[in-house]
Write a protein that holds these residues in place. Sequence first.
Motif, mmCIF file in Angstrom:
data_model
loop_
_atom_site.group_PDB
_atom_site.id
_atom_site.type_symbol
_atom_site.label_atom_id
_atom_site.label_comp_id
_atom_site.label_asym_id
_atom_site.label_seq_id
_atom_site.Cartn_x
_atom_site.Cartn_y
_atom_site.Cartn_z
ATOM 1 N N LYS A 74 -6.640 12.147 -8.994
ATOM 2 C CA LYS A 74 -5.624 13.195 -8.971
ATOM 3 C C LYS A 74 -4.846 13.126 -7.667
ATOM 4 O O LYS A 74 -5.417 12.930 -6.598
ATOM 5 C CB LYS A 74 -6.264 14.567 -9.159
ATOM 6 N N TRP A 75 -3.519 13.310 -7.785
ATOM 7 C CA TRP A 75 -2.595 13.122 -6.662
ATOM 8 C C TRP A 75 -1.597 14.267 -6.630
ATOM 9 O O TRP A 75 -1.153 14.739 -7.673
ATOM 10 C CB TRP A 75 -1.865 11.799 -6.850
ATOM 11 N N ASN A 76 -1.259 14.700 -5.430
ATOM 12 C CA ASN A 76 -0.246 15.742 -5.256
ATOM 13 C C ASN A 76 1.027 15.093 -4.727
ATOM 14 O O ASN A 76 1.098 14.728 -3.553
ATOM 15 C CB ASN A 76 -0.746 16.806 -4.276
ATOM 16 N N PRO A 77 2.058 14.911 -5.562
ATOM 17 C CA PRO A 77 3.291 14.251 -5.114
ATOM 18 C C PRO A 77 4.054 15.041 -4.058
ATOM 19 O O PRO A 77 4.857 14.466 -3.323
ATOM 20 C CB PRO A 77 4.122 14.120 -6.396
ATOM 21 N N THR A 96 0.840 -1.197 0.000
ATOM 22 C CA THR A 96 0.000 0.000 0.000
ATOM 23 C C THR A 96 0.873 1.245 0.000
ATOM 24 O O THR A 96 2.082 1.183 0.245
ATOM 25 C CB THR A 96 -0.919 0.049 1.236
ATOM 26 N N ILE A 97 0.234 2.393 -0.237
ATOM 27 C CA ILE A 97 0.957 3.657 -0.257
ATOM 28 C C ILE A 97 1.490 3.994 1.127
ATOM 29 O O ILE A 97 2.667 4.353 1.289
ATOM 30 C CB ILE A 97 0.049 4.789 -0.778
ATOM 31 N N ARG A 98 0.637 3.896 2.146
ATOM 32 C CA ARG A 98 1.075 4.289 3.486
ATOM 33 C C ARG A 98 2.208 3.404 3.987
ATOM 34 O O ARG A 98 3.129 3.870 4.665
ATOM 35 C CB ARG A 98 -0.093 4.250 4.468
ATOM 36 N N TYR A 108 -4.424 2.592 -0.422
ATOM 37 C CA TYR A 108 -3.755 3.671 0.296
ATOM 38 C C TYR A 108 -3.411 3.178 1.698
ATOM 39 O O TYR A 108 -2.279 3.297 2.159
ATOM 40 C CB TYR A 108 -4.612 4.937 0.387
ATOM 41 N N GLU A 109 -4.393 2.581 2.364
ATOM 42 C CA GLU A 109 -4.175 2.055 3.703
ATOM 43 C C GLU A 109 -5.328 1.125 4.050
ATOM 44 O O GLU A 109 -6.473 1.403 3.705
ATOM 45 C CB GLU A 109 -4.112 3.201 4.714
ATOM 46 N N CYS A 116 0.396 1.784 -7.037
ATOM 47 C CA CYS A 116 -0.841 1.713 -6.253
ATOM 48 C C CYS A 116 -1.886 2.671 -6.788
ATOM 49 O O CYS A 116 -3.075 2.322 -6.890
ATOM 50 C CB CYS A 116 -0.553 2.014 -4.787
ATOM 51 N N LEU A 117 -1.475 3.889 -7.137
ATOM 52 C CA LEU A 117 -2.414 4.881 -7.653
ATOM 53 C C LEU A 117 -3.027 4.439 -8.980
ATOM 54 O O LEU A 117 -4.221 4.664 -9.232
ATOM 55 C CB LEU A 117 -1.713 6.223 -7.805
ATOM 56 N N ALA A 118 -2.222 3.807 -9.814
ATOM 57 C CA ALA A 118 -2.752 3.301 -11.088
ATOM 58 C C ALA A 118 -3.836 2.261 -10.841
ATOM 59 O O ALA A 118 -4.877 2.244 -11.526
ATOM 60 C CB ALA A 118 -1.625 2.711 -11.917
ATOM 61 N N ASN A 119 -3.627 1.388 -9.847
ATOM 62 C CA ASN A 119 -4.643 0.376 -9.533
ATOM 63 C C ASN A 119 -5.854 0.966 -8.837
ATOM 64 O O ASN A 119 -6.979 0.489 -9.019
ATOM 65 C CB ASN A 119 -4.023 -0.727 -8.684
#
Length: 474
Positions: A444-447, A151-153, A464-465, A431-434
């Motif tokens: 939309k994501w802010n890197p 996951t992202i987190r 994400y979590e 992860c964001l693509a999935n």
Amino acid sequence: MKENTKKGVSRREFLGLSALGLASLTILPSWKMAGVRIAPSDRVVLGFIGLGQQALSDFAGFAACPGVQVAACCDVDSLKQLRFKKRIETWQAAKSMAPRCDMYEFYEDLLERKDIDAVEVATPDHWHALNTIHAAQAGKDVYCQKPLAFTIREGLEMVKAVRGNKRVLQVGSQQRSSKEFQKAIELVQSGAIGHIEKIYARVGAPPKPLDLPEMPVPGNLNWNKWMGPLNDPKIHYHPDLCPPITVDPEQNEKLWGAWRWYQETGNGYTADWGAHMFDIAQAAIGMDGSGPTEFIPAGYNGSTYAAMKYQNGIVMTEQPFLEGNDGAQGIKFIGDKGWIEVARGYLACSDKSKVPAELAGQRPLTMEEMKKRWEEMKKQAEKQGNKPKGGMAGSYETSSPHMQNFIDCVRSRENPIAPVEVGCSTNTLCCLANIARELNRPVKWNPATLSFINDKEAAAHRLYEYEYRRPYSL
């Protein structure tokens, strides 16, 4: 079902390892590697966590690095522990080392070893975060297989743990150490094809829902521990998820662990190969540690391919990079002055003079060719005591330059070629693509702030979590 009955695991969830015991301390004398005497002060002692095909392959790479010793191994499958122990001790004896590799079922016990400098983490993705965070807290450097996390987190917490404990982490994105990819990055960054406008990055299919029937758990496997933090009730044992082996006679896995192909347990080719190809694309355009700002799934508004848009206008699509070869994984950079194509063992450019002679005229391997080359490489490595030959096309799974870079950085305390922040940004992208694919709409994501833009639904997504199964906690 075999339950985890070990006492004190919850204690180790908080990893109170600041006062480690000395019961497992092993004193090893100086020894020789390729005729060179290695002093104890220069030796790097490894422990392996997760002992499937990937660990065996990675050991072959580490075995080619002077000054490396292996002291312990850990897996929830007792047969894989025994297979790995036999491989290590055969190698040790062949190198005139005292043969000894201690086996563990619980990785917390391995981390208590004062004599271990670094660990390889080659467990399924859902275990990477806890294995790595606890290893960092225990004072171990880490070679962590890709993708960095599930996951992202998890990836973000791994960065905190590695940096907070002043550890070295190398992500197993071994293409970073390969000459064709390094040359492609150099050409893109030097402006050889002008301003980059588009990138085609072929990685493969996304994960699918788990559809394997439930089967009885074998006695040699602690399935409860394999599950670890996963809390999805739809997940059950099937041999494809944790491929069985035998030791006497030795019969190895007939497939890679299929957990990676199912969305309940993995992120599909999106992460499995995205951790290679998207990773190189990000490196070439200077986006390490950052990433796209918008993710658009395939099929949205009639689109054929998934797309990722960067703030600087570059668009990366998951589509064939080479005309007439849809099945090959690779990358095509398209600039306003030409193009570059790169895959394993292959580099081409619209300006042929830019391609080194040793790479000219080659072609990318198909998936079937890579599988065949992989099997040939494994047999060859086993005959040679797990020491691979360098320079063989397709030998990425035993890429000793990538392992050597890690070992060098364990000694120097410098950043390796694929540090934890790089693995985190690539993992976040995958992860964001999935997430966009599962929501079937753009995300939309802010890197910079590492957050979604006005999207509570995406922020609540399990990739994400997710809430860990008790007693596990992140």
